[in-house]
Design a protein around this motif. Sequence first.
Motif, mmCIF file in Angstrom:
data_model
loop_
_atom_site.group_PDB
_atom_site.id
_atom_site.type_symbol
_atom_site.label_atom_id
_atom_site.label_comp_id
_atom_site.label_asym_id
_atom_site.label_seq_id
_atom_site.Cartn_x
_atom_site.Cartn_y
_atom_site.Cartn_z
ATOM 1 N N VAL A 124 0.858 -1.185 0.000
ATOM 2 C CA VAL A 124 0.000 0.000 0.000
ATOM 3 C C VAL A 124 0.893 1.233 0.000
ATOM 4 C CG1 VAL A 124 -1.779 1.307 1.252
ATOM 5 C CG2 VAL A 124 -1.792 -1.206 1.323
ATOM 6 N N VAL A 125 0.548 2.207 -0.821
ATOM 7 C CA VAL A 125 1.180 3.524 -0.764
ATOM 8 C C VAL A 125 0.083 4.538 -0.458
ATOM 9 C CG1 VAL A 125 2.464 5.319 -1.972
ATOM 10 C CG2 VAL A 125 2.999 2.917 -2.399
ATOM 11 N N VAL A 126 0.315 5.368 0.550
ATOM 12 C CA VAL A 126 -0.638 6.406 0.935
ATOM 13 C C VAL A 126 0.011 7.766 0.710
ATOM 14 C CG1 VAL A 126 -2.049 7.383 2.789
ATOM 15 C CG2 VAL A 126 -1.647 4.903 2.688
ATOM 16 N N VAL A 127 -0.606 8.580 -0.123
ATOM 17 C CA VAL A 127 -0.114 9.937 -0.365
ATOM 18 C C VAL A 127 -1.045 10.899 0.358
ATOM 19 C CG1 VAL A 127 0.459 11.700 -2.081
ATOM 20 C CG2 VAL A 127 0.827 9.275 -2.606
ATOM 21 N N ASP A 128 -0.519 11.542 1.387
ATOM 22 C CA ASP A 128 -1.299 12.483 2.187
ATOM 23 C C ASP A 128 -0.352 13.592 2.628
ATOM 24 O OD1 ASP A 128 -3.123 13.788 3.767
ATOM 25 O OD2 ASP A 128 -3.045 12.348 5.412
ATOM 26 N N ALA A 129 0.012 14.442 1.670
ATOM 27 C CA ALA A 129 1.019 15.471 1.910
ATOM 28 C C ALA A 129 0.494 16.816 1.424
ATOM 29 C CB ALA A 129 2.320 15.117 1.186
ATOM 30 N N TYR A 130 0.579 17.803 2.307
ATOM 31 C CA TYR A 130 0.091 19.144 1.999
ATOM 32 C C TYR A 130 1.134 20.173 2.396
ATOM 33 C CZ TYR A 130 -4.604 17.465 0.970
ATOM 34 O OH TYR A 130 -5.668 16.829 0.398
ATOM 35 N N ASP A 131 1.140 21.281 1.659
ATOM 36 C CA ASP A 131 1.994 22.413 1.976
ATOM 37 C C ASP A 131 1.115 23.663 1.943
ATOM 38 O OD1 ASP A 131 4.089 24.125 2.429
ATOM 39 O OD2 ASP A 131 4.934 23.973 0.412
ATOM 40 N N GLU A 132 0.945 24.286 3.110
ATOM 41 C CA GLU A 132 0.057 25.436 3.253
ATOM 42 C C GLU A 132 -1.361 25.101 2.758
ATOM 43 O OE1 GLU A 132 1.867 28.852 1.470
ATOM 44 O OE2 GLU A 132 3.395 29.000 3.039
ATOM 45 N N GLY A 133 -1.806 23.909 3.104
ATOM 46 C CA GLY A 133 -3.162 23.499 2.791
ATOM 47 C C GLY A 133 -3.391 23.005 1.374
ATOM 48 N N ARG A 134 -2.323 22.863 0.596
ATOM 49 C CA ARG A 134 -2.464 22.443 -0.809
ATOM 50 C C ARG A 134 -1.584 21.222 -1.086
ATOM 51 N NH1 ARG A 134 -1.632 27.821 -4.369
ATOM 52 N NH2 ARG A 134 -2.808 26.574 -5.899
ATOM 53 N N VAL A 135 -2.067 20.324 -1.940
ATOM 54 C CA VAL A 135 -1.230 19.220 -2.411
ATOM 55 C C VAL A 135 -0.169 19.815 -3.333
ATOM 56 C CG1 VAL A 135 -1.157 17.055 -3.689
ATOM 57 C CG2 VAL A 135 -3.165 17.612 -2.306
ATOM 58 N N PRO A 136 1.109 19.596 -3.064
ATOM 59 C CA PRO A 136 2.153 20.171 -3.940
ATOM 60 C C PRO A 136 2.018 19.667 -5.372
ATOM 61 C CG PRO A 136 3.097 19.398 -1.877
ATOM 62 C CD PRO A 136 1.686 18.897 -1.905
ATOM 63 N N GLY A 137 2.295 20.549 -6.317
ATOM 64 C CA GLY A 137 2.186 20.164 -7.723
ATOM 65 C C GLY A 137 3.054 18.982 -8.094
ATOM 66 N N ALA A 138 4.236 18.884 -7.465
ATOM 67 C CA ALA A 138 5.153 17.784 -7.792
ATOM 68 C C ALA A 138 4.558 16.423 -7.475
ATOM 69 C CB ALA A 138 6.472 17.966 -7.038
ATOM 70 N N LEU A 139 3.559 16.369 -6.575
ATOM 71 C CA LEU A 139 2.922 15.092 -6.229
ATOM 72 C C LEU A 139 1.738 14.786 -7.133
ATOM 73 C CD1 LEU A 139 2.942 15.198 -2.316
ATOM 74 C CD2 LEU A 139 4.753 14.513 -3.909
ATOM 75 N N ALA A 140 1.495 15.637 -8.122
ATOM 76 C CA ALA A 140 0.345 15.444 -9.000
ATOM 77 C C ALA A 140 0.728 15.220 -10.455
ATOM 78 C CB ALA A 140 -0.590 16.662 -8.910
ATOM 79 N N GLY A 141 2.020 15.238 -10.758
ATOM 80 C CA GLY A 141 2.459 15.099 -12.138
ATOM 81 C C GLY A 141 2.634 13.652 -12.580
ATOM 82 N N GLN A 142 2.812 13.471 -13.888
ATOM 83 C CA GLN A 142 2.958 12.127 -14.437
ATOM 84 C C GLN A 142 4.256 11.458 -13.992
ATOM 85 O OE1 GLN A 142 1.863 11.434 -18.568
ATOM 86 N NE2 GLN A 142 0.751 13.390 -18.605
ATOM 87 N N ALA A 143 5.306 12.232 -13.782
ATOM 88 C CA ALA A 143 6.569 11.637 -13.321
ATOM 89 C C ALA A 143 6.381 10.990 -11.959
ATOM 90 C CB ALA A 143 7.662 12.702 -13.268
ATOM 91 N N PHE A 144 5.665 11.665 -11.063
ATOM 92 C CA PHE A 144 5.443 11.111 -9.731
ATOM 93 C C PHE A 144 4.490 9.917 -9.806
ATOM 94 C CE2 PHE A 144 3.775 11.250 -5.296
ATOM 95 C CZ PHE A 144 4.986 11.082 -4.649
ATOM 96 N N ALA A 145 3.496 9.974 -10.693
ATOM 97 C CA ALA A 145 2.572 8.844 -10.855
ATOM 98 C C ALA A 145 3.329 7.588 -11.280
ATOM 99 C CB ALA A 145 1.492 9.196 -11.872
ATOM 100 N N ARG A 146 4.281 7.729 -12.187
ATOM 101 C CA ARG A 146 5.075 6.567 -12.614
ATOM 102 C C ARG A 146 5.904 6.023 -11.456
ATOM 103 N NH1 ARG A 146 5.948 9.840 -17.159
ATOM 104 N NH2 ARG A 146 8.044 10.394 -16.418
ATOM 105 N N GLU A 147 6.433 6.916 -10.638
ATOM 106 C CA GLU A 147 7.243 6.482 -9.507
ATOM 107 C C GLU A 147 6.388 5.743 -8.484
ATOM 108 O OE1 GLU A 147 11.059 6.080 -8.057
ATOM 109 O OE2 GLU A 147 10.353 6.767 -10.000
#
Length: 264
Positions: A124-147
């Motif tokens: 299981v991988v759980v992504v629950d990361a916020y910076d100033e109340g927002r999900v950082p853009g780097a965690l929403a891109g295709q490069a991160f999805a592949r990783e």
Amino acid sequence: MELVRDERGGVTVLRDGHPQSYVDTDDPLLLVFEYVQHLALVLESLRPDPAPLAVTHVGGAGMTLARWVHRTHPGSPQIVLEPDTALTELVRRELPLPRGHRIRVRPQTGQEGLPGLRDGSADVVVVDAYDEGRVPGALAGQAFARELARVLAPDGLLLVNAADLPGLRWVARLGATLRTALPHVGQLVLREVASGKRYGNVVLVASRRPVDDVTLTRAAARAPFPTRWRPSTEVAAAERGVRPFDEVGEPSPPPPDSGPLRLR
């Protein structure tokens, strides 16, 4: 960061003025935040066996879900990627982790930490990361999805806690992005958020193989808050033509000013 204690004996972890976690060290099964209940509901439904699970968390804060996994799946090896070392030290000091845990906290962001993990190493991988109340853009891109997909075991589950404005346009693009790496992406969401009545959280559940929609639908119907499970086929049909984020991604919309902290 700040710890706010209440009369029930629990503690809310605040970061950037936003509530990140609610922790009751005496009762790790007490989950106050709706989205954490939804994360747990997915695991209860799809991984009911109490055998250990290898879980990687992108984002830690008070490590509420890691504590829950330790209680419900004893012996689970867990990796928490949390770059805020001051927050981690505060939590370890004031809200100590349970005895016998196998939770390892690494002072890294998801982008920094995931490349160092083995292929297929996480059930299981759980992504629950916020910076100033927002999900950082780097965690929403295709490069991160592949990783994320690379680290996930063949039959593994990816759970992403996202948040969006009414209409869920950003969540739709995130789902389309995850589908570039993992073909099945469903949603567990409060009915009032799904219907566009307010800003709120959506838990996206992604996998290589179809999940048990019947079990999740029944579990959602029994949830304490009015909740819907939206199967991957339904979500994909509704989001046909939605453009995925590029390699880098975009941050989620800022949350509205919700006023003083209130817990249900």
